[in-house]
Design an enzyme around this catalytic site. Sequence first.
Site, PDB file in Angstrom:
ATOM      1  N   THR A 125       0.834  -1.206   0.000  1.00  0.00           N
ATOM      2  CA  THR A 125       0.000   0.000   0.000  1.00  0.00           C
ATOM      3  C   THR A 125       0.869   1.256   0.000  1.00  0.00           C
ATOM      4  O   THR A 125       1.998   1.232   0.515  1.00  0.00           O
ATOM      5  CB  THR A 125      -0.907  -0.001   1.253  1.00  0.00           C
ATOM      6  OG1 THR A 125      -1.427   1.314   1.452  1.00  0.00           O
ATOM      7  CG2 THR A 125      -0.145  -0.393   2.508  1.00  0.00           C
ATOM      8  N   ASP A 126       0.310   2.340  -0.535  1.00  0.00           N
ATOM      9  CA  ASP A 126       1.038   3.623  -0.489  1.00  0.00           C
ATOM     10  C   ASP A 126       1.173   4.134   0.948  1.00  0.00           C
ATOM     11  O   ASP A 126       1.967   5.041   1.212  1.00  0.00           O
ATOM     12  CB  ASP A 126       0.338   4.679  -1.372  1.00  0.00           C
ATOM     13  CG  ASP A 126      -1.095   5.000  -0.942  1.00  0.00           C
ATOM     14  OD1 ASP A 126      -1.627   4.335  -0.032  1.00  0.00           O
ATOM     15  OD2 ASP A 126      -1.684   5.930  -1.525  1.00  0.00           O
ATOM     16  N   GLU A 127       0.398   3.536   1.878  1.00  0.00           N
ATOM     17  CA  GLU A 127       0.438   4.034   3.256  1.00  0.00           C
ATOM     18  C   GLU A 127       1.791   3.785   3.921  1.00  0.00           C
ATOM     19  O   GLU A 127       2.092   4.377   4.952  1.00  0.00           O
ATOM     20  CB  GLU A 127      -0.718   3.429   4.077  1.00  0.00           C
ATOM     21  CG  GLU A 127      -2.058   3.831   3.482  1.00  0.00           C
ATOM     22  CD  GLU A 127      -3.269   3.539   4.356  1.00  0.00           C
ATOM     23  OE1 GLU A 127      -3.150   3.532   5.582  1.00  0.00           O
ATOM     24  OE2 GLU A 127      -4.352   3.330   3.775  1.00  0.00           O
ATOM     25  N   TYR A 153      -1.423  -0.367  11.192  1.00  0.00           N
ATOM     26  CA  TYR A 153      -1.667  -1.024   9.897  1.00  0.00           C
ATOM     27  C   TYR A 153      -0.499  -0.773   8.942  1.00  0.00           C
ATOM     28  O   TYR A 153       0.090  -1.716   8.411  1.00  0.00           O
ATOM     29  CB  TYR A 153      -2.976  -0.509   9.276  1.00  0.00           C
ATOM     30  CG  TYR A 153      -3.102  -0.810   7.789  1.00  0.00           C
ATOM     31  CD1 TYR A 153      -3.223  -2.122   7.337  1.00  0.00           C
ATOM     32  CD2 TYR A 153      -3.070   0.219   6.834  1.00  0.00           C
ATOM     33  CE1 TYR A 153      -3.325  -2.401   5.969  1.00  0.00           C
ATOM     34  CE2 TYR A 153      -3.166  -0.049   5.479  1.00  0.00           C
ATOM     35  CZ  TYR A 153      -3.298  -1.366   5.046  1.00  0.00           C
ATOM     36  OH  TYR A 153      -3.381  -1.634   3.700  1.00  0.00           O
ATOM     37  N   LYS A 157       2.334  -3.363   7.293  1.00  0.00           N
ATOM     38  CA  LYS A 157       2.507  -3.573   5.844  1.00  0.00           C
ATOM     39  C   LYS A 157       3.954  -3.251   5.446  1.00  0.00           C
ATOM     40  O   LYS A 157       4.555  -3.950   4.609  1.00  0.00           O
ATOM     41  CB  LYS A 157       1.537  -2.696   5.051  1.00  0.00           C
ATOM     42  CG  LYS A 157       0.075  -3.061   5.187  1.00  0.00           C
ATOM     43  CD  LYS A 157      -0.279  -4.429   4.619  1.00  0.00           C
ATOM     44  CE  LYS A 157      -0.208  -4.476   3.100  1.00  0.00           C
ATOM     45  NZ  LYS A 157      -0.661  -5.821   2.607  1.00  0.00           N
TER      46      LYS A 157
HETATM   47  P1  NAD Z   1     -10.078  -6.799   2.829  1.00  0.00           P
HETATM   48  O1  NAD Z   1      -9.997  -6.521   4.302  1.00  0.00           O
HETATM   49  O2  NAD Z   1     -11.333  -6.484   2.086  1.00  0.00           O
HETATM   50  O3  NAD Z   1      -9.760  -8.354   2.568  1.00  0.00           O
HETATM   51  C1  NAD Z   1      -8.770  -9.041   3.250  1.00  0.00           C
HETATM   52  C2  NAD Z   1      -9.013 -10.539   3.046  1.00  0.00           C
HETATM   53  O4  NAD Z   1      -7.943 -11.249   3.703  1.00  0.00           O
HETATM   54  C3  NAD Z   1     -10.322 -11.039   3.666  1.00  0.00           C
HETATM   55  O5  NAD Z   1     -10.983 -11.897   2.765  1.00  0.00           O
HETATM   56  C4  NAD Z   1      -9.865 -11.811   4.912  1.00  0.00           C
HETATM   57  O6  NAD Z   1     -10.730 -12.869   5.253  1.00  0.00           O
HETATM   58  C5  NAD Z   1      -8.501 -12.306   4.472  1.00  0.00           C
HETATM   59  N1  NAD Z   1      -7.600 -12.568   5.614  1.00  0.00           N
HETATM   60  C6  NAD Z   1      -7.384 -11.761   6.687  1.00  0.00           C
HETATM   61  N2  NAD Z   1      -6.512 -12.367   7.526  1.00  0.00           N
HETATM   62  C7  NAD Z   1      -6.171 -13.557   6.963  1.00  0.00           C
HETATM   63  C8  NAD Z   1      -5.298 -14.601   7.346  1.00  0.00           C
HETATM   64  N3  NAD Z   1      -4.615 -14.558   8.505  1.00  0.00           N
HETATM   65  N4  NAD Z   1      -5.183 -15.676   6.515  1.00  0.00           N
HETATM   66  C9  NAD Z   1      -5.876 -15.734   5.347  1.00  0.00           C
HETATM   67  N5  NAD Z   1      -6.726 -14.768   4.944  1.00  0.00           N
HETATM   68  C10 NAD Z   1      -6.867 -13.687   5.740  1.00  0.00           C
HETATM   69  O7  NAD Z   1      -8.829  -6.042   2.218  1.00  0.00           O
HETATM   70  P2  NAD Z   1      -8.658  -5.352   0.768  1.00  0.00           P
HETATM   71  O8  NAD Z   1      -9.112  -3.946   0.850  1.00  0.00           O
HETATM   72  O9  NAD Z   1      -9.180  -6.256  -0.278  1.00  0.00           O
HETATM   73  O10 NAD Z   1      -7.065  -5.328   0.668  1.00  0.00           O
HETATM   74  C11 NAD Z   1      -6.337  -6.423   0.122  1.00  0.00           C
HETATM   75  C12 NAD Z   1      -4.852  -6.105   0.161  1.00  0.00           C
HETATM   76  O11 NAD Z   1      -4.602  -4.909  -0.573  1.00  0.00           O
HETATM   77  C13 NAD Z   1      -4.314  -5.847   1.569  1.00  0.00           C
HETATM   78  O12 NAD Z   1      -3.047  -6.454   1.665  1.00  0.00           O
HETATM   79  C14 NAD Z   1      -4.208  -4.336   1.672  1.00  0.00           C
HETATM   80  O13 NAD Z   1      -3.145  -3.971   2.522  1.00  0.00           O
HETATM   81  C15 NAD Z   1      -3.887  -3.967   0.224  1.00  0.00           C
HETATM   82  N6  NAD Z   1      -4.337  -2.622  -0.224  1.00  0.00           N
HETATM   83  C16 NAD Z   1      -5.629  -2.228  -0.039  1.00  0.00           C
HETATM   84  C17 NAD Z   1      -6.037  -0.986  -0.518  1.00  0.00           C
HETATM   85  C18 NAD Z   1      -7.470  -0.524  -0.384  1.00  0.00           C
HETATM   86  O14 NAD Z   1      -7.776   0.614  -0.733  1.00  0.00           O
HETATM   87  N7  NAD Z   1      -8.394  -1.356   0.058  1.00  0.00           N
HETATM   88  C19 NAD Z   1      -5.122  -0.152  -1.166  1.00  0.00           C
HETATM   89  C20 NAD Z   1      -3.790  -0.591  -1.335  1.00  0.00           C
HETATM   90  C21 NAD Z   1      -3.426  -1.840  -0.861  1.00  0.00           C
HETATM   91  P1  TYD Z   2     -10.625   4.381   4.731  1.00  0.00           P
HETATM   92  O1  TYD Z   2     -11.628   3.981   3.715  1.00  0.00           O
HETATM   93  O2  TYD Z   2     -10.672   3.772   6.099  1.00  0.00           O
HETATM   94  O3  TYD Z   2      -9.191   4.168   4.050  1.00  0.00           O
HETATM   95  P2  TYD Z   2      -7.708   4.656   4.562  1.00  0.00           P
HETATM   96  O4  TYD Z   2      -7.786   5.080   5.969  1.00  0.00           O
HETATM   97  O5  TYD Z   2      -6.894   3.411   4.378  1.00  0.00           O
HETATM   98  O6  TYD Z   2      -7.311   5.758   3.617  1.00  0.00           O
HETATM   99  O7  TYD Z   2     -10.721   5.958   4.912  1.00  0.00           O
HETATM  100  C1  TYD Z   2     -10.553   6.849   3.830  1.00  0.00           C
HETATM  101  C2  TYD Z   2     -10.553   8.256   4.386  1.00  0.00           C
HETATM  102  O8  TYD Z   2     -11.856   8.538   4.904  1.00  0.00           O
HETATM  103  C3  TYD Z   2      -9.595   8.470   5.551  1.00  0.00           C
HETATM  104  O9  TYD Z   2      -9.031   9.775   5.454  1.00  0.00           O
HETATM  105  C4  TYD Z   2     -10.466   8.365   6.777  1.00  0.00           C
HETATM  106  C5  TYD Z   2     -11.800   8.888   6.301  1.00  0.00           C
HETATM  107  N1  TYD Z   2     -12.995   8.307   6.936  1.00  0.00           N
HETATM  108  C6  TYD Z   2     -13.989   9.143   7.453  1.00  0.00           C
HETATM  109  O10 TYD Z   2     -13.889  10.376   7.389  1.00  0.00           O
HETATM  110  N2  TYD Z   2     -15.090   8.560   8.012  1.00  0.00           N
HETATM  111  C7  TYD Z   2     -15.232   7.212   8.111  1.00  0.00           C
HETATM  112  O11 TYD Z   2     -16.243   6.724   8.676  1.00  0.00           O
HETATM  113  C8  TYD Z   2     -14.209   6.368   7.573  1.00  0.00           C
HETATM  114  C9  TYD Z   2     -14.332   4.867   7.646  1.00  0.00           C
HETATM  115  C10 TYD Z   2     -13.117   6.962   6.985  1.00  0.00           C
END
Ligand code: NAD
Ligand code: TYD
Length: 343
Positions: A125-127, A153, A157
């Site tokens: 992630t970019d985070e 988090y 990562k």
């Molecule tokens: P999500 O929380 O929707 O899904 C995570 C999945 O992993 C779930 O299905 C969960 O059951 C499974 N999981 C959790 N712990 C586990 C374990 N111990 N063993 C096996 N499976 C397990 O997450 P997402 O938003 O789909 O993100 C997926 C990946 O992408 C993550 O690694 C996250 O860091 C990365 N990512 C997410 C975003 C975003 O905007 N959502 C952006 C950049 C990177």
């Molecule tokens: P989120 O979807 O949790 O992603 P991330 O924290 O990984 O960027 O949140 C996106 C942005 O929205 C973040 O700046 C936090 C804000 N946010 C709210 O303002 N209200 C909310 O209820 C949530 C879940 C997030």
Amino acid sequence: MKVLVTGGAGFIGSNFVFHMLKAHPDYDIVCLDALTYAGNLSTLAPVMKEGNFSFVKGDITDRALIMDLFAKEKFDYVVNFAAESHVDRSIEDPGVFLRTNILGTQVLLDASRVYGVKRFHQVSTDEVYGDLPLDRPDLFFTEETPIKTSSPYSASKASADLLVEAYHRTFKVPVTISRCSNNYGPYQFPEKLIPLIISRALKNETLPVYGKGENVRDWLHVDDHCAAIDLILHQGKEGEVYNIGGHNEKTNLEVVKTILKELGKPESLITFVKDRAGHDMRYAIDPSKTRRELNWEPTILFNEGIKETVKWYLEHNEWLEEIISGDYREYYQKFYEGKDGEA
Ligand code: NAD
Ligand code: TYD
């Protein structure tokens, strides 16, 4: 080719499973997921009966299970999406983030090392780069930006990324890492900003915006993220990091107002609430390396993608309701009644 997709019952992982089955119909896809609160097997229902897809319920920290699975399946590619992914939860309870995101990645790396794979791809992630100030719109995260994390988090990562790089350098595991900005699209768990706002607005509930809603996120449609990972897996250079993003920076308030407009709901639903601890101000990706080296281009403009996404949640309200009511947790039992935990 046989591909292990971990975390494939979550938001991005499930979209990646759909992408791979369509883009590479000759591949076998195995999804491993622990089905935590964020994993929803019913999301994968449309592909559960496909001959080249199988699902295994399991935890990436379960070394014996992972080693057995690698021994049996002989994967060519591993794509690790499995993670605890919600910043707010990591502030409440960091422990499980360290266990899954760091130790789980280590187990997968060990298995990849022992059994040999063509590529281990870590979805990061970019985070991991921390945040940027709001008054410096000229600054972007590049692959050279130092790691500087803010939340448990992002720290977990970043730790996983360092392990992935160490296994490449020390043990020659063929790895790649991608660092993407915030994703939006179908099947996102409604605790994240966009689906949370949609589901609450539909019920005319208050919409919690942290602080003043000025924080900026760089939104990318999940399909563009999946296409980039596919390219990196096949054409990315071993040992390299690739940033993924589409220059779609929006304040949280802008995003919430756009959704309200799309739903025809009033802005009076917006409620400013206490800010998140350590809240990152701005994320902004410079994706030029991925564009240049892999010829990747985002294809979905935010203004169009968000309209489609709102429409998707409206048309799949039962998917949202199943999660909100907790019923989705029963799907696994129903699907596997009388089976032994593997499809
Ligand atoms: P999500 O929380 O929707 O899904 C995570 C999945 O992993 C779930 O299905 C969960 O059951 C499974 N999981 C959790 N712990 C586990 C374990 N111990 N063993 C096996 N499976 C397990 O997450 P997402 O938003 O789909 O993100 C997926 C990946 O992408 C993550 O690694 C996250 O860091 C990365 N990512 C997410 C975003 C975003 O905007 N959502 C952006 C950049 C990177
Ligand atoms: P989120 O979807 O949790 O992603 P991330 O924290 O990984 O960027 O949140 C996106 C942005 O929205 C973040 O700046 C936090 C804000 N946010 C709210 O303002 N209200 C909310 O209820 C949530 C879940 C997030």
